[in-house]
Design an enzyme around this catalytic site. Sequence first.
Site, PDB file in Angstrom:
ATOM      1  N   HIS A 143      14.740 -59.815   9.090  1.00 12.58           N
ATOM      2  CA  HIS A 143      13.556 -59.214   8.529  1.00 12.58           C
ATOM      3  C   HIS A 143      13.617 -57.704   8.542  1.00 12.58           C
ATOM      4  O   HIS A 143      13.964 -56.996   9.468  1.00 12.58           O
ATOM      5  CB  HIS A 143      12.426 -59.734   9.499  1.00 12.58           C
ATOM      6  CG  HIS A 143      10.827 -59.432   9.091  1.00 12.58           C
ATOM      7  ND1 HIS A 143      10.215 -58.457   9.113  1.00 12.58           N
ATOM      8  CD2 HIS A 143      10.001 -60.334   8.342  1.00 12.58           C
ATOM      9  CE1 HIS A 143       9.217 -58.222   8.709  1.00 12.58           C
ATOM     10  NE2 HIS A 143       8.981 -59.728   8.141  1.00 12.58           N
ATOM     11  N   ASP A 220      14.957 -61.129  18.268  1.00 10.68           N
ATOM     12  CA  ASP A 220      13.738 -61.237  17.634  1.00 10.68           C
ATOM     13  C   ASP A 220      13.124 -62.793  17.774  1.00 10.68           C
ATOM     14  O   ASP A 220      13.572 -63.382  16.808  1.00 10.68           O
ATOM     15  CB  ASP A 220      13.679 -60.582  16.281  1.00 10.68           C
ATOM     16  CG  ASP A 220      12.573 -60.646  15.238  1.00 10.68           C
ATOM     17  OD1 ASP A 220      11.701 -61.218  15.704  1.00 10.68           O
ATOM     18  OD2 ASP A 220      12.504 -60.194  14.048  1.00 10.68           O
ATOM     19  N   GLN A 223      10.048 -65.808  14.865  1.00  4.15           N
ATOM     20  CA  GLN A 223       9.954 -67.137  14.344  1.00  4.15           C
ATOM     21  C   GLN A 223      10.328 -68.205  15.236  1.00  4.15           C
ATOM     22  O   GLN A 223       9.973 -69.252  15.090  1.00  4.15           O
ATOM     23  CB  GLN A 223      10.944 -66.976  13.157  1.00  4.15           C
ATOM     24  CG  GLN A 223      10.605 -66.399  11.890  1.00  4.15           C
ATOM     25  CD  GLN A 223       9.128 -66.581  11.312  1.00  4.15           C
ATOM     26  OE1 GLN A 223       8.616 -67.897  11.584  1.00  4.15           O
ATOM     27  NE2 GLN A 223       8.649 -65.930  10.554  1.00  4.15           N
ATOM     28  N   LYS A 246       1.722 -65.572  15.047  1.00  4.01           N
ATOM     29  CA  LYS A 246       2.831 -66.773  14.691  1.00  4.01           C
ATOM     30  C   LYS A 246       2.772 -67.900  15.730  1.00  4.01           C
ATOM     31  O   LYS A 246       3.241 -68.938  15.704  1.00  4.01           O
ATOM     32  CB  LYS A 246       4.209 -66.198  14.548  1.00  4.01           C
ATOM     33  CG  LYS A 246       4.186 -65.262  13.159  1.00  4.01           C
ATOM     34  CD  LYS A 246       5.595 -64.930  12.866  1.00  4.01           C
ATOM     35  CE  LYS A 246       5.790 -63.570  12.372  1.00  4.01           C
ATOM     36  NZ  LYS A 246       5.095 -63.424  10.857  1.00  4.01           N
ATOM     37  N   CYS A 384      10.199 -59.994   3.076  1.00  2.00           N
ATOM     38  CA  CYS A 384      10.400 -59.047   3.996  1.00  2.00           C
ATOM     39  C   CYS A 384      11.618 -59.159   4.350  1.00  2.00           C
ATOM     40  O   CYS A 384      12.216 -58.454   5.547  1.00  2.00           O
ATOM     41  CB  CYS A 384       9.504 -58.870   5.065  1.00  2.00           C
ATOM     42  SG  CYS A 384       7.698 -58.654   4.589  1.00  2.00           S
TER      43      CYS A 384
HETATM   44  N1  C6P Z   1       7.539 -62.432   9.008  1.00  4.51           N
HETATM   45  C1  C6P Z   1       6.906 -63.675   7.298  1.00  4.51           C
HETATM   46  O1  C6P Z   1       6.084 -64.318   6.323  1.00  4.51           O
HETATM   47  P1  C6P Z   1       4.943 -58.979  12.507  1.00  4.51           P
HETATM   48  O2  C6P Z   1       4.488 -58.643  11.304  1.00  4.51           O
HETATM   49  O3  C6P Z   1       5.088 -57.835  13.676  1.00  4.51           O
HETATM   50  O4  C6P Z   1       3.833 -60.207  13.216  1.00  4.51           O
HETATM   51  O5  C6P Z   1       6.413 -59.957  12.470  1.00  4.51           O
HETATM   52  C2  C6P Z   1       7.370 -59.132  12.058  1.00  4.51           C
HETATM   53  C3  C6P Z   1       8.464 -60.052  11.830  1.00  4.51           C
HETATM   54  C4  C6P Z   1       9.658 -59.845  12.578  1.00  4.51           C
HETATM   55  N2  C6P Z   1      10.623 -60.767  12.788  1.00  4.51           N
HETATM   56  C5  C6P Z   1      10.611 -61.967  11.892  1.00  4.51           C
HETATM   57  C6  C6P Z   1      11.945 -62.848  11.692  1.00  4.51           C
HETATM   58  C7  C6P Z   1       9.440 -62.228  11.187  1.00  4.51           C
HETATM   59  O6  C6P Z   1       9.760 -63.432  10.317  1.00  4.51           O
HETATM   60  C8  C6P Z   1       8.390 -61.559  11.073  1.00  4.51           C
HETATM   61  C9  C6P Z   1       7.250 -61.654  10.255  1.00  4.51           C
HETATM   62  C10 C6P Z   1       6.236 -62.809   8.308  1.00  4.51           C
HETATM   63  O7  C6P Z   1       7.976 -64.123   7.127  1.00  4.51           O
HETATM   64  C11 C6P Z   1       5.616 -61.964   7.833  1.00  4.51           C
HETATM   65  S1  C6P Z   1       6.382 -60.709   6.559  1.00  4.51           S
END
Ligand code: C6P
Length: 427
Positions: A143, A220, A223, A246, A384
């Site tokens: 991401h 990370d 997910q 999430k 993203c």
């Molecule tokens: N992906 C998606 O719709 P934040 O925004 O900080 O809570 O998470 C960022 C992030 C980091 N790593 C991974 C693998 C992610 O999927 C995400 C966030 C969302 O896929 C919003 S773009």
Amino acid sequence: MMSIKITTEPVIETAYSVSTNSYPIDTIRKDFPILSTELRGRKLVYLDNAATTQKPRQVIEALTAYYEKENANIHRGVHYLSEQATLKYEQARHKVKEFIKAGVNCEIIFTKGATESINLVAQSYGRAFIRPGDEILISTLEHHSNIVPWQMLCQEKGAVLRVIPMLDSGDLDMEAFDRLLTAKTKIVAVTQLSNVTGTLVPVREMCRKARDLGAVTLVDGAQSTPHLPIDVQEMGADFFVFSAHKLYGPTGVGVLYGRAELLEAMPPWLGGGNMIRSVSFEKTTYADLPDKFEAGTPDIGGVIGLGAAIDYLQDIGLERISQYEEMLTDYACARLELVEGLQIQGSPRARRGVISFTLDCVHPHDIGQLLDQDGIAIRAGHHCAQPLMQRLGVPATARLSLGLYNTAEEIDYVALRLQHSRKLFLS
Ligand code: C6P
């Protein structure tokens, strides 16, 4: 064992079925008030859980109770409310520690989200320990949040960003990983679960190999955390990040886990209140962990809400959720593949919760809009993850992402509406 078969027309059997035996799906669904609402006159089918999950009553009530009865700033006041809020906040830290099986509470740092957690490591660890010519290894599956902070660091420090390629299957090329991981590698930062292909990445093996060569690892877990039981010590990650929103918790809160030894060696990133031991105009000394990395007033209610979300998940059992979602993921793949003209992106060895697809004659944004007319929420776009889109050779995909409350009937409904959408476009 109760199996859910496709009940609506047309009757097409898949090799998979979803057993709800011992999984309290009806009770779970009732816990989420939003799931019984209607959207555009239809019952909501929420399949955008990778973007954010819906919140159970237990989390909403914890937030309300905090603001109605306990609201105060933490770590500062001597009065009852402040002590109560501090207690609840620190209890939530303990819950997170138990949830991801960290060693001690001070290894849990609260941030605004996974994104901020990664930036914290890049800015604090990276600025202190990365030198010109050092290499940082990420993967094609990342991401933007696990790409851009490292690019910024490389630019500042003259370090080099290397990328582990992806195979056509959607798995990482582990032979390439072995070649790219060298004595020059100082940080390996990889996702545990792709937000586009749903690929489960063998992070344990990668952390072990990285550590053998003296590199620090960041996993990370944005997910993976909602779908899998997490044990950061068994995984061998030096840093692990995720977002509360999430994980059925509130927005605005995230977690950085770091091994205490590393966090202690790292300089603070943000300066301000709470992170100091003493301040004078000549010299400031810093607080111990975890306060050193928690400058300013945090999202106290949000952290307490995260604690409630963890309680909720622990009550059901992550192992149970994981097994159910594995069945549901397999079922969804099998069911979607029966839709004419539909192509699922990637077929990784192990996938969980996330399925991206394209439909031959319909743009992903149109798919999203058409399904929206049916009360179905999915995401369409680049998610993203633009470099991954380039690797897949598509500008965008439609993405269906599962949560612990989704059902096989919902998948059937989506598949039927996709078939219908395709017909509409062809006619
Ligand atoms: N992906 C998606 O719709 P934040 O925004 O900080 O809570 O998470 C960022 C992030 C980091 N790593 C991974 C693998 C992610 O999927 C995400 C966030 C969302 O896929 C919003 S773009």
